[in-house]
Design a protein around this motif. Structure first.
Motif, PDB file in Angstrom:
ATOM      1  N   UNK A   1       0.816  -1.209   0.000  1.00 60.10           N
ATOM      2  CA  UNK A   1       0.000   0.000   0.000  1.00 60.10           C
ATOM      3  C   UNK A   1       0.851   1.261   0.000  1.00 60.10           C
ATOM      4  N   UNK A   2       1.902   1.267   0.845  1.00 60.79           N
ATOM      5  CA  UNK A   2       2.784   2.438   0.915  1.00 60.79           C
ATOM      6  C   UNK A   2       3.502   2.647  -0.415  1.00 60.79           C
ATOM      7  N   UNK A   3       4.033   1.554  -0.993  1.00 65.49           N
ATOM      8  CA  UNK A   3       4.746   1.681  -2.262  1.00 65.49           C
ATOM      9  C   UNK A   3       3.797   2.083  -3.382  1.00 65.49           C
ATOM     10  N   UNK A   4       2.503   1.687  -3.258  1.00 63.91           N
ATOM     11  CA  UNK A   4       1.514   2.098  -4.249  1.00 63.91           C
ATOM     12  C   UNK A   4       1.315   3.604  -4.243  1.00 63.91           C
ATOM     13  N   UNK A   5       1.330   4.207  -3.032  1.00 65.83           N
ATOM     14  CA  UNK A   5       1.201   5.662  -2.925  1.00 65.83           C
ATOM     15  C   UNK A   5       2.407   6.340  -3.577  1.00 65.83           C
ATOM     16  N   UNK A   6       3.614   5.821  -3.286  1.00 67.57           N
ATOM     17  CA  UNK A   6       4.814   6.378  -3.919  1.00 67.57           C
ATOM     18  C   UNK A   6       4.732   6.239  -5.437  1.00 67.57           C
TER      19      UNK A   6
END
Length: 409
Positions: free
Chosen positions: A267-272
């Motif tokens: 999820x975090x890498x998706x935001x990045x």
């Protein structure tokens, strides 16, 4: 439509230098996206892949009823383990499938008593599955012929203040839920940089575990190691088809906390990733707007010749799409080339391997890992962004009065 496409294609190559620079800019941007995905996937495989292998493998197969009592590590023997191993190893995604016996136990000496999981393994196959064999810091790894010899973790060795050659008392459960006691000699100490695992898991030969638990010639688990995370469903289906009647589970079931961590990371890498695509879109929009606005006088000439605003919009939109496709092709080639080089040589990460428990599982080099579908996905993203980015300046260009545009400097 064909006529407009021909006009757009001719206009694209009329200013070759400009087209080349814009396409190169898009290509480099897309190559960075491909490299970003490859590096993230490489870290994911290096950290989570090794954690999965250390904590139990990608896929586990047990006798019926095992999962109802999984917390007690029940010693339920499997009827035809060799058939399951053969079914698993016939799949191209499988690195190795190995037989095990896992039971609960206790090791004691003058420093105290420590609860452990006693794992009986096939050493040769296990060395392809678990990182333990590659991280023996003292002594030697388990061998098939070993009797009362064990391999323990550095965490347990420190807690018990023992070293290679020392003897400790081990108590383990048998299939009749009775406890059996042995005096074992420490043959080797492994150090994977994860003290919690090192303190709670000890390894013996499969033959010794069978004798200790009263399961002569039998096993309680088949562990399967895969080349990549995410290949579990296909392999589990193949095992269920070839050898029905067993409980086949993946690491997502046996290690739920790791699954939650991986989902949070995704999820975090998706935001990045979304931010990166936004930056890419702004860059492409800027390039195409510059390319359109510097041709204002040309737009005035086209309008004076009788082309309607929607026809001018269509020509510039097609130009943007064609340039976007050229940039996507350049990016796919450049990204694949960089990805392939890093996938072969890797990146040295040894200086940062001991920052955390998770990074301690990295063997020293990170190898990029990427599926071809992601390259195609990024190519489509660049082409679509290019088309959308060309739309605004194309509409702006078509709405200019020809007389005004002809006097634009």
């Amino acid at each position: 439509m064909i006529l407009y496409l021909k006009l757009a294609w001719r206009n694209v190559w009329r200013q070759r230098r400009r087209t080349f620079l814009i396409a190169i800019g898009m290509g480099i941007t897309m190559a960075m996206l491909v490299l970003y995905d490859g590096v993230v996937a490489g870290f994911e495989q290096a950290i989570y892949g090794n954690a999965i292998q250390l904590l139990g493998g990608n896929v586990q197969v047990h006798a019926p009823g095992y999962n109802e009592k999984v917390g007690r590590k029940p010693l339920l023997p499997m009827n035809a383990p060799d058939a399951i191993v053969a079914a698993a190893e016939s799949q191209a995604e499988v690195v190795a499938a190995s037989k095990r016996i896992i039971t609960g136990g206790l090791v004691t000496n003058r420093e105290g008593a420590f609860a452990v999981s006693v794992v009986g393994i096939e050493p040769e196959k296990e060395s392809k599955i678990s990182p333990v064999a590659d991280n023996i810091s003292k002594g030697d790894y388990v061998s098939t012929e070993d009797g009362d010899l064990i391999v323990i973790g550095q965490g347990l060795a420190t807690a018990m203040n023992i070293d290679v050659g020392d003897r400790i008392t081990m108590v383990a459960n048998s299939k009749n839920e009775q406890e059996r006691q042995r005096t074992m000699t420490v043959k080797g100490i492994y150090d994977v940089g994860v003290p919690n695992v090192e303190k709670a898991t000890i390894y013996v030969s499969l033959a010794e575990a069978q004798a200790l638990s009263g399961l002569d010639g039998q096993v309680t688990e088949i562990v399967v190691s895969l080349k990549q995370i995410g290949q579990e469903p296909g392999v589990m289906d193949a095992i269920n088809t070839a050898a029905p009647g067993y409980e086949v589970t993946s690491w997502e079931t046996s290690i739920p906390e790791l699954k939650e961590t991986l989902e949070m990371k995704t999820g975090v890498m998706g935001v990045f990733g979304t931010f990166m695509i936004g930056i890419v879109a702004i860059g492409i929009l800027n390039l195409l707007m510059m390319a359109v606005f510097e041709r204002t006088r040309e737009i005035g000439v086209i309008g004076a010749l009788g082309l309607k605003p929607r026809q001018i919009t269509l020509i510039f939109l097609l130009e943007g799409i064609l340039i976007g496709i050229a940039g996507a092709v350049i990016g796919a080639v450049l990204g694949t080339l960089i990805y392939s080089i890093l996938g072969y040589y890797g990146m040295d990460y040894s200086a940062f391997a001991n920052l955390t428990e998770y990074t301690a599982l990295i063997s020293g080099r990170i190898y990029t890992s990427l599926v071809p579908m992601k390259i195609l996905k990024h190519a489509l993203t660049v082409a679509i962004i290019s088309a959308l980015a060309a739309l605004y300046p194309a509409i702006q260009a078509s709405q200019r009065e020809p007389a005004e545009a002809l006097h634009y400097v």
